[in-house]
Design a protein around this motif. Structure first.
Motif: not given
Length: 146
Positions: A33-48
């Motif tokens: 119900g709250n706003y954010s931005v497109v986002a997610g966790h790093l999967d591991g062995y993955e750069s930002v």
């Protein structure tokens, strides 16, 4: 003894013509119900940067060239766990932005900087404010610990 581990995430500030892209979370169990931005966790062995490109594709249906991912901030954050959030600015992409995860997001649209919604997740609002003020690093939630 096991080493302490942090949870890293990347948050994408899609920016165009004085506006920022926000999404309203739904059915996730976190800040629904709250706003954010497109986002997610790093999967591991993955750069930002790789994670930002993947999240843009998964959530907004657009492709981003690695050279167009600009790091604009970092936040060390303590809530119910400890996290490090990376914030990137995206001003150029290929394709039309659309909601690729309607089961997790019930609104995806552009907001003017001076008309951000009241129900914006507080740490995301702070990160957006930091971005606009050119503040590159922030620490949130440690006030009670210090």
């Amino acid at each position: 003894m096991q080493r302490f581990k942090l949870i890293p995430a990347v948050h994408l500030f899609f920016v165009q013509e004085g506006q920022v892209l926000l999404l309203r979370r739904a059915n996730t169990g976190y800040e629904d119900g709250n706003y954010s931005v497109v986002a997610g966790h790093l999967d591991g062995y993955e750069s930002v940067i790789q994670a930002a490109i993947r999240e843009a594709r998964e959530e907004a249906g657009v492709e981003i060239d690695p050279a167009d991912v600009q790091m604009v901030g970092v936040m060390h954050r303590l809530s119910n766990d400890e996290r490090v959030d990376f914030f990137v600015e995206i001003v150029r992409w290929t394709g039309e932005i659309w909601n690729r995860e309607p089961n997790k997001c019930d609104d995806l649209r552009w907001f003017a900087w001076d008309a951000l919604p009241d129900n914006l997740i507080p740490y995301v609002r702070r990160a957006l404010d930091n971005y606009r003020q050119g503040r590159w690093f922030d620490s949130v939630g440690f006030e009670q610990v210090e």
